[in-house]
Scaffold this active site. Structure first.
Site, PDB file in Angstrom:
ATOM      1  N   ASP A 139       7.531  30.825 -26.615  1.00  0.00           N
ATOM      2  CA  ASP A 139       8.962  30.561 -26.641  1.00  0.00           C
ATOM      3  C   ASP A 139       9.297  29.697 -27.859  1.00  0.00           C
ATOM      4  OD1 ASP A 139      11.574  30.654 -25.839  1.00  0.00           O
ATOM      5  OD2 ASP A 139      11.373  29.121 -24.287  1.00  0.00           O
ATOM      6  N   HIS A 146      21.399  24.610 -30.743  1.00  0.00           N
ATOM      7  CA  HIS A 146      20.787  24.163 -29.484  1.00  0.00           C
ATOM      8  C   HIS A 146      19.909  22.930 -29.730  1.00  0.00           C
ATOM      9  CE1 HIS A 146      18.791  24.292 -25.588  1.00  0.00           C
ATOM     10  NE2 HIS A 146      17.621  24.372 -26.176  1.00  0.00           N
ATOM     11  N   GLU A 211      18.328  29.259 -19.374  1.00  0.00           N
ATOM     12  CA  GLU A 211      18.474  29.290 -20.829  1.00  0.00           C
ATOM     13  C   GLU A 211      18.671  30.737 -21.267  1.00  0.00           C
ATOM     14  OE1 GLU A 211      16.244  25.278 -22.509  1.00  0.00           O
ATOM     15  OE2 GLU A 211      15.129  27.160 -22.560  1.00  0.00           O
ATOM     16  N   GLU A 213      18.314  33.554 -23.704  1.00  0.00           N
ATOM     17  CA  GLU A 213      17.427  33.812 -24.837  1.00  0.00           C
ATOM     18  C   GLU A 213      17.282  35.308 -25.072  1.00  0.00           C
ATOM     19  OE1 GLU A 213      13.799  31.637 -25.018  1.00  0.00           O
ATOM     20  OE2 GLU A 213      14.628  29.862 -24.022  1.00  0.00           O
ATOM     21  N   ASP A 245      14.990  31.676 -19.564  1.00  0.00           N
ATOM     22  CA  ASP A 245      13.923  30.674 -19.461  1.00  0.00           C
ATOM     23  C   ASP A 245      14.403  29.569 -18.510  1.00  0.00           C
ATOM     24  OD1 ASP A 245      11.777  28.973 -19.930  1.00  0.00           O
ATOM     25  OD2 ASP A 245      12.641  28.173 -21.776  1.00  0.00           O
ATOM     26  N   ARG A 249      15.303  20.446 -15.673  1.00  0.00           N
ATOM     27  CA  ARG A 249      15.513  19.403 -16.679  1.00  0.00           C
ATOM     28  C   ARG A 249      14.944  18.055 -16.276  1.00  0.00           C
ATOM     29  NH1 ARG A 249      16.150  22.705 -20.800  1.00  0.00           N
ATOM     30  NH2 ARG A 249      18.016  24.010 -20.620  1.00  0.00           N
ATOM     31  N   GLN A 252      11.306  18.241 -16.838  1.00  0.00           N
ATOM     32  CA  GLN A 252      11.086  18.330 -18.285  1.00  0.00           C
ATOM     33  C   GLN A 252      11.201  16.964 -18.951  1.00  0.00           C
ATOM     34  OE1 GLN A 252      13.797  21.114 -20.142  1.00  0.00           O
ATOM     35  NE2 GLN A 252      12.924  20.858 -22.179  1.00  0.00           N
ATOM     36  N   LYS A 265       8.970  24.580 -17.022  1.00  0.00           N
ATOM     37  CA  LYS A 265       9.290  25.916 -17.505  1.00  0.00           C
ATOM     38  C   LYS A 265       8.438  26.994 -16.831  1.00  0.00           C
ATOM     39  CE  LYS A 265      11.867  24.575 -21.168  1.00  0.00           C
ATOM     40  NZ  LYS A 265      13.178  25.111 -21.536  1.00  0.00           N
ATOM     41  N   THR A 269      10.174  32.882 -15.408  1.00  0.00           N
ATOM     42  CA  THR A 269      10.979  33.355 -16.546  1.00  0.00           C
ATOM     43  C   THR A 269      11.426  34.767 -16.187  1.00  0.00           C
ATOM     44  OG1 THR A 269       9.567  32.101 -18.060  1.00  0.00           O
ATOM     45  CG2 THR A 269      10.978  33.791 -19.042  1.00  0.00           C
ATOM     46  N   GLU A 386      23.597  21.719 -22.104  1.00  0.00           N
ATOM     47  CA  GLU A 386      24.564  21.523 -23.185  1.00  0.00           C
ATOM     48  C   GLU A 386      26.000  21.567 -22.660  1.00  0.00           C
ATOM     49  OE1 GLU A 386      23.741  23.817 -26.974  1.00  0.00           O
ATOM     50  OE2 GLU A 386      22.157  24.576 -25.700  1.00  0.00           O
TER      51      GLU A 386
HETATM   52 CA    CA Z   1      13.475  28.025 -23.910  1.00  0.00          CA
END
Ligand code: CA
Length: 447
Positions: A139, A146, A211, A213, A245, A249, A252, A265, A269, A386
């Protein structure tokens, strides 16, 4: 190096599969993406198909009925495989040959040689599986917007680290937990520590996020110790899909220093099941991201005139959310954001070349994801971290419900499409996942 625009892209081309001629279909005859399916609720072995309108063309049956008899034996064998790895391994010439034959078979003036509808299956009658056996998953972090937005939340004084404009940043992801669209996702458990907590506790994530992607599959691989020059990079790329993904948080933030993402993560996925080939995307190529004045040029090994002029892909992306409450009252999903793939700081060729630049061997079926696709403007941010500023500015849904992060019962749907005057619009289908409590992932969701 680049894929040709040819007769298969002609905008006036029509198929004898009527649903493929509808204006807003993701799968007109100009697209022809590959996927792997089996009959819904069966334990049949998986087969390769091509999406056409609301149907799937069964490639194994095409071989059996002799419709591919003029294609090389190895290509016919690849069409009868249980996943796309053999086809991916054959490289770009094989994909192009097969695409041209499929276009010929499905065009409206060629109905007679086909054995009726026997070759087709309704999409609603199948379960889509992973398109390939994915040996390795990487990834990237290719959106400077971002990276800057996230950096600001964690390091307000120093949002973008000094290496960002030189080196395409990535981490090695977990291939075993990649699931196809439609699989429910368990809320992960892990170590969480809020600023006010003296010590971490173990429990369900309180800050679960998605996420947006884009992923690409490696076609022909490279030998260990043999880097891939930038002007040959796209010869090693088969096609693209959408990637979610999922990210916890709170896990993380606690675990990421000093080695980066791990359990935040690796629990799941999701990917869209249809792989849109670089051949299909030929009309939608665009220049690479225009770096603002003052930014360094990419180092020579990541630079080629062709990549600068046409290394981008004009792919438009959307994220939709539907809560359990919205489904109960029959409310359509809510548009959370729109993304634009050409705004990525690095092209897919640069990501692939950088990945192999130390001699690392990439193998057919490996999945490489772009990182969250975010733009500079409000409404173009590809994750809740975000959008809600790490939860400090929750958003309101049409039901009046409020979201800082995902709640059990929320479904996230990613969509993508390419359109350009003079060409048929092509789409990626959807990448859908529903968050639930532990044990939820035994479910399959249907839209
Ligand atoms: Ca990612």
């Amino acid at each position: 190096m680049s894929r040709p625009i040819d007769r298969t892209h002609e905008p006036n081309l029509r198929s004898w599969v009527e649903s493929a001629n509808l204006k807003d279909t993701d799968f007109p005859i100009q697209n022809l993406p590959f996927g792997v399916f089996r009959a819904l609720g069966s334990n049949d072995s998986s087969r390769i198909g091509v999406a056409i309108g609301d149907r799937i063309l069964d490639l194994s049956k095409c071989v059996t009925l002799g419709l591919f008899s003029e294609l090389p034996q190895a290509l016919q064998a690849a069409c009868r495989a249980s996943n796309l790895n053999p086809l991916m391994a054959m490289g770009t010439e094989a994909t192009l040959t097969l695409r041209q034959r499929l276009s010929q078979l499905l065009r409206s003036d060629n109905r007679s040689p086909l054995a009726g509808e026997e070759l087709l299956i309704l999409m609603s009658d199948v379960e889509m599986l992973l398109p390939a056996t994915i040996g390795d998953y990487t990834d990237f972090y290719a959106s400077i917007f971002h990276a800057t937005n996230v950096g600001k939340l964690f390091r307000p004084d120093n949002p973008l680290l000094p290496n960002y404009k030189y080196v395409p940043i990535a981490y090695h992801g977990r291939a075993s937990s990649i699931v196809p669209s439609g699989r429910a996702i368990d809320r992960p458990q892990g170590q969480r520590k809020r600023p006010e907590d003296a010590a971490p506790s173990f429990g369900p994530s309180r800050m679960l996020d998605y996420e947006l992607e884009v992923g690409f599959f490696v076609g022909a691989g490279n030998e260990l110790g043999q880097p891939i020059p930038i002007d040959r990079a796209e010869e090693h790329i088969f096609g693209l899909c959408l990637v979610n993904d999922w990210s916890a948080r709170d896990l993380q933030a606690w675990e990421y220093q000093p080695l980066g993402p791990f359990l935040a993560k690796s629990f799941a996925t999701s990917i869209s099941p249809w792989v849109v080939t670089l051949e299909a995307l030929a009309p939608f190529r665009c220049p690479a991201f225009q770096r603002p004045e003052g930014d360094p040029l990419p180092l020579p090994y990541l630079t080629s005139p062709e990549d600068a002029s046409s290394g981008g892909i004009d792919l438009k992306l959307e994220v939709w959310l539907q809560s359990a409450r919205m489904r109960e009252v029959g409310m359509e999903p809510f548009l959370l954001s729109r993304g634009s793939f050409p705004q990525m700081y690095w092209t897919i060729a640069q990501m692939l070349t950088h990945h192999a630049s130390n001699g690392c061997n990439l193998r057919s079926g490996d999945l490489i994801a772009s990182g969250t696709v975010s733009g500079p403007a409000a409404g173009s941010q590809g994750c809740l971290l975000e959008i809600t500023q790490r939860g400090s500015q929750p958003i309101e849904l049409p039901t009046g419900e409020v979201r800082s992060f995902l709640v059990d019962g929320d479904q996230i749907v990613l969509k993508g499409f390419c359109d350009r005057p003079g060409y048929a619009r092509i789409g990626f289908g959807e990448c859908r996942g529903a968050i639930g409590p532990i044990g939820n992932s035994q479910l399959t969701i249907r839209n």
